[in-house]
Scaffold this motif. Sequence first.
Motif, short mmCIF file in Angstrom:
data_model
loop_
_atom_site.label_atom_id
_atom_site.label_comp_id
_atom_site.label_asym_id
_atom_site.label_seq_id
_atom_site.Cartn_x
_atom_site.Cartn_y
_atom_site.Cartn_z
N TYR A 1 -1.85 -23.60 -35.51
CA TYR A 1 -1.74 -22.78 -36.72
C TYR A 1 -1.65 -23.68 -37.95
O TYR A 1 -0.94 -24.69 -37.93
CB TYR A 1 -0.50 -21.89 -36.64
N TRP A 2 -2.36 -23.28 -38.99
CA TRP A 2 -2.42 -24.05 -40.22
C TRP A 2 -2.19 -23.14 -41.42
O TRP A 2 -2.63 -21.99 -41.43
CB TRP A 2 -3.79 -24.72 -40.36
N GLY A 3 -1.51 -23.69 -42.43
CA GLY A 3 -1.37 -22.97 -43.68
C GLY A 3 -2.60 -23.15 -44.55
O GLY A 3 -3.55 -23.84 -44.19
N GLN A 4 -2.56 -22.54 -45.72
CA GLN A 4 -3.71 -22.56 -46.62
C GLN A 4 -3.73 -23.80 -47.50
O GLN A 4 -4.75 -24.09 -48.13
CB GLN A 4 -3.71 -21.31 -47.52
N GLY A 5 -2.64 -24.53 -47.53
CA GLY A 5 -2.57 -25.77 -48.29
C GLY A 5 -1.97 -25.59 -49.67
O GLY A 5 -2.05 -24.51 -50.27
N THR A 6 -1.36 -26.65 -50.17
CA THR A 6 -0.82 -26.67 -51.51
C THR A 6 -1.21 -27.99 -52.17
O THR A 6 -1.12 -29.05 -51.54
CB THR A 6 0.72 -26.46 -51.51
N GLN A 7 -1.64 -27.91 -53.41
CA GLN A 7 -2.14 -29.10 -54.11
C GLN A 7 -1.00 -29.93 -54.66
O GLN A 7 -0.10 -29.41 -55.32
CB GLN A 7 -3.07 -28.68 -55.26
N VAL A 8 -1.06 -31.22 -54.40
CA VAL A 8 -0.14 -32.18 -55.00
C VAL A 8 -0.97 -33.17 -55.81
O VAL A 8 -1.90 -33.79 -55.26
CB VAL A 8 0.68 -32.93 -53.94
N ARG B 1 9.30 -31.46 -53.48
CA ARG B 1 9.66 -30.98 -52.16
C ARG B 1 8.76 -29.82 -51.78
O ARG B 1 8.73 -28.79 -52.49
CB ARG B 1 11.12 -30.54 -52.08
N LEU B 2 8.03 -29.99 -50.70
CA LEU B 2 7.19 -28.94 -50.18
C LEU B 2 7.96 -28.12 -49.15
O LEU B 2 8.78 -28.67 -48.41
CB LEU B 2 5.94 -29.51 -49.54
N SER B 3 7.67 -26.83 -49.12
CA SER B 3 8.25 -25.94 -48.12
C SER B 3 7.14 -25.23 -47.36
O SER B 3 6.07 -24.97 -47.93
CB SER B 3 9.15 -24.90 -48.79
N CYS B 4 7.43 -24.90 -46.13
CA CYS B 4 6.48 -24.15 -45.30
C CYS B 4 7.27 -23.13 -44.50
O CYS B 4 8.13 -23.51 -43.69
CB CYS B 4 5.73 -25.09 -44.38
N VAL B 5 7.00 -21.86 -44.76
CA VAL B 5 7.69 -20.78 -44.07
C VAL B 5 6.77 -20.20 -43.01
O VAL B 5 5.62 -19.85 -43.30
CB VAL B 5 8.13 -19.69 -45.05
N ALA B 6 7.30 -20.08 -41.79
CA ALA B 6 6.53 -19.51 -40.69
C ALA B 6 6.89 -18.03 -40.52
O ALA B 6 8.03 -17.63 -40.77
CB ALA B 6 6.83 -20.26 -39.40
N SER B 7 5.90 -17.26 -40.05
CA SER B 7 6.11 -15.82 -39.90
C SER B 7 6.82 -15.47 -38.61
O SER B 7 7.19 -14.31 -38.40
CB SER B 7 4.75 -15.11 -39.94
N GLN C 1 0.60 -15.00 -32.83
CA GLN C 1 0.10 -15.55 -34.07
C GLN C 1 1.24 -15.99 -34.95
O GLN C 1 2.26 -15.32 -35.06
CB GLN C 1 -0.74 -14.50 -34.82
N VAL C 2 1.07 -17.14 -35.57
CA VAL C 2 2.05 -17.65 -36.51
C VAL C 2 1.33 -17.91 -37.84
O VAL C 2 0.34 -18.64 -37.88
CB VAL C 2 2.69 -18.97 -36.03
N GLN C 3 1.82 -17.28 -38.88
CA GLN C 3 1.27 -17.55 -40.21
C GLN C 3 2.18 -18.51 -40.94
O GLN C 3 3.42 -18.40 -40.84
CB GLN C 3 1.11 -16.25 -40.99
N LEU C 4 1.57 -19.44 -41.66
CA LEU C 4 2.32 -20.47 -42.37
C LEU C 4 1.97 -20.40 -43.85
O LEU C 4 0.80 -20.32 -44.22
CB LEU C 4 1.96 -21.86 -41.83
N VAL C 5 2.99 -20.44 -44.68
CA VAL C 5 2.78 -20.37 -46.12
C VAL C 5 3.50 -21.55 -46.78
O VAL C 5 4.74 -21.65 -46.70
CB VAL C 5 3.30 -19.05 -46.71
N GLU C 6 2.71 -22.41 -47.42
CA GLU C 6 3.28 -23.58 -48.10
C GLU C 6 3.57 -23.25 -49.56
O GLU C 6 2.93 -22.39 -50.17
CB GLU C 6 2.30 -24.76 -48.08
#
Length: 123
Positions: free
Chosen positions: A112-119, A19-25, A1-6
């Motif tokens: 795997y998908w992150g939860q999303g970030t609003q722009v 600048r968006l960032s996405c960190v993987a677990s 499992q890979v969790q992604l956080v934007e």
Amino acid sequence: QVQLVESGGGLVQAGGSLRLSCVASARTGSRYVMGWFRQAPGEEREFVAAIRSGGTQYYGDSVKGRFTITRDNAKNTVYLQMNSLKPEDTAVYYCAAGLDYGLAHAPSTYTYWGQGTQVTVSS
């Protein structure tokens, strides 16, 4: 499992940058293609950019020349630098990761998908 956080979304005026960032677990550098997609209200999910484990980059037509995707494998992080933003870039931006053998622009490539970030880009 890979969790992604934007992170990095927000409100910006037209012409501005974010600048968006996405960190993987987990480590994604050698096996995964990393992508960014976006979805505006009432619209289909749209491919924005992707970067393969070897560094090859891909961009959607609407963002070419304005957005840049990079990755830092040591930090398990992928970035999306967005310049010259337009109101039509307003959307929820999602980070995604998938094994690096599918079509980079296809959502089906990504497991795997992150939860999303609003722009939000104001005119």
